[in-house]
Design a protein around this motif. Structure first.
Motif, mmCIF file in Angstrom:
data_model
loop_
_atom_site.group_PDB
_atom_site.id
_atom_site.type_symbol
_atom_site.label_atom_id
_atom_site.label_comp_id
_atom_site.label_asym_id
_atom_site.label_seq_id
_atom_site.Cartn_x
_atom_site.Cartn_y
_atom_site.Cartn_z
ATOM 1 N N GLU A 1 0.817 -1.213 0.000
ATOM 2 C CA GLU A 1 0.000 0.000 0.000
ATOM 3 C C GLU A 1 0.853 1.268 0.000
ATOM 4 O OE1 GLU A 1 -4.061 -1.648 2.225
ATOM 5 O OE2 GLU A 1 -2.624 -0.425 3.340
ATOM 6 N N SER A 2 2.071 1.163 0.511
ATOM 7 C CA SER A 2 2.951 2.340 0.559
ATOM 8 C C SER A 2 3.734 2.520 -0.732
ATOM 9 C CB SER A 2 3.926 2.217 1.740
ATOM 10 O OG SER A 2 4.842 1.147 1.532
ATOM 11 N N GLY A 3 3.501 1.656 -1.714
ATOM 12 C CA GLY A 3 4.122 1.841 -3.024
ATOM 13 C C GLY A 3 5.354 1.006 -3.285
ATOM 14 N N PHE A 4 5.669 0.061 -2.405
ATOM 15 C CA PHE A 4 6.853 -0.773 -2.616
ATOM 16 C C PHE A 4 6.609 -1.782 -3.735
ATOM 17 C CE2 PHE A 4 9.517 -4.501 -1.718
ATOM 18 C CZ PHE A 4 10.763 -3.903 -1.636
ATOM 19 N N THR A 5 7.625 -2.000 -4.561
ATOM 20 C CA THR A 5 7.557 -2.977 -5.643
ATOM 21 C C THR A 5 8.615 -4.049 -5.425
ATOM 22 O OG1 THR A 5 6.796 -1.310 -7.223
ATOM 23 C CG2 THR A 5 7.700 -3.341 -8.138
ATOM 24 N N PHE A 6 8.195 -5.306 -5.442
ATOM 25 C CA PHE A 6 9.126 -6.424 -5.269
ATOM 26 C C PHE A 6 9.870 -6.694 -6.574
ATOM 27 C CE2 PHE A 6 6.366 -7.048 -1.695
ATOM 28 C CZ PHE A 6 7.167 -7.638 -0.718
#
Length: 297
Positions: free
Chosen positions: A280-285
């Protein structure tokens, strides 16, 4: 984050070593907390067992990442070692939190590395940061561990609890032990293989820790696990695919209990943990699947 002075405990461990390397590569001034008198400009002495930190060495730090703690899977769980696991985390976090609270100008953020063990055995039920604490030894340790950071929160420091899953890495941790076994063609599922393993690649672990440092809206619990947890049976199949080895040697539950004692309950237990707040905070794996994580390692 602008180039900053950042302190790290557990800097010689699997995650700490990689984090120090990442931060220094980007020009940050990293200081390491060590359990001996400081011998270098980048060292700060501390002794968690005595609740001692050379707080003067933390002056000017913008952030602290607290990763230190006795290895959960390093030894058989005797009562003495269970006490060491608990004390190393609770006393260490207390020492760091109190030292930071004592500073005239404390850092703006403390990232306290905790564990997905907070949720206990979740079976096939998926949980995220909104779930309550589970039952069992590790869950109780995690509750005390996180509570020990209260002095830092009370001093106005943003505190985040990075509840990390099983880190997929060649150099150490659970996968550091699995790789040689599977490469030798001796790997197999553990127990019946139905238990969920919530994993994260080492690359994504470091990126997520840095994302927490940079993201002012992230405080409280943040799960550091890949978005699609898999069962131990699926992990076993993926190891076979990626390493191109047979996986014909299951480890019976009874053998694990004999070898590991109380720790076997966590190896055979199931934790299906989702990284809701991270996403939800915008992190991309970079490596969201188990096959990608194993290949990266």
């Amino acid at each position: 984050m602008q180039r900053s002075r950042i302190a790290i405990t557990g800097a010689s461990g699997l995650i700490g070593t990689a984090l120090v390397r990442s931060l220094r590569a980007d020009g940050h001034d990293v200081v390491r907390l060590v359990r001996h008198p400081a011998r270098a400009a980048d060292e700060v002495e501390w002794d968690p067992s005595r609740l001692y930190v050379d707080a003067a060495g933390l002056v000017g730090c913008e952030a602290v990442v607290h990763l230190a703690g006795a290895g959960v899977g390093e030894r058989r769980w005797t009562e003495a070692y269970k006490k060491e696991i608990r004390d190393s985390r609770v006393l260490g976090t207390t020492a760091i939190a109190q030292a930071l609270a004592s500073l005239a100008e404390p850092p703006r953020v403390l990232v306290c590395g905790t564990a997905q063990g907070y949720y206990g055995d979740t079976g096939a039920r998926a949980v995220d940061e909104s779930a309550p604490a589970g039952e069992g030894f590790l869950a109780s340790v995690c509750v005390e561990w996180e509570a020990a950071a209260a002095p830092a929160e009370e001093a106005g420091i943003r505190v985040a609890y990075a509840r990390t899953g099983l880190v997929v890495a060649r150099e150490g941790g659970a996968w550091g032990r699995l790789f040689p076994v599977f490469k030798a063609g001796l790997g197999g599922r553990m127990g019946d293989g139905s238990q969920y393993w919530s994993f994260i690649s080492l690359h994504d672990e470091i990126a997520a820790l840095r994302h927490i440092l940079d993201t002012e809206s992230l405080s409280g619990p943040v799960n550091l696990t890949a978005p699609d947890p898999v069962t131990n049976r699926e992990v076993t199949a993926a190891m076979g695919r990626v390493l191109r080895r047979p996986t014909l040697f299951p480890v019976p539950a009874a053998a694990l209990r004999l070898a590991l004692g109380d720790f076997s309950a966590d190896v055979l237990g199931s934790q299906r943990v989702l990284p809701t707040r991270l996403l939800e905070s915008g992190f991309t794996f970079a490596f969201p699947t188990i096959d990608e994580s194993i290949r990266a390692a």
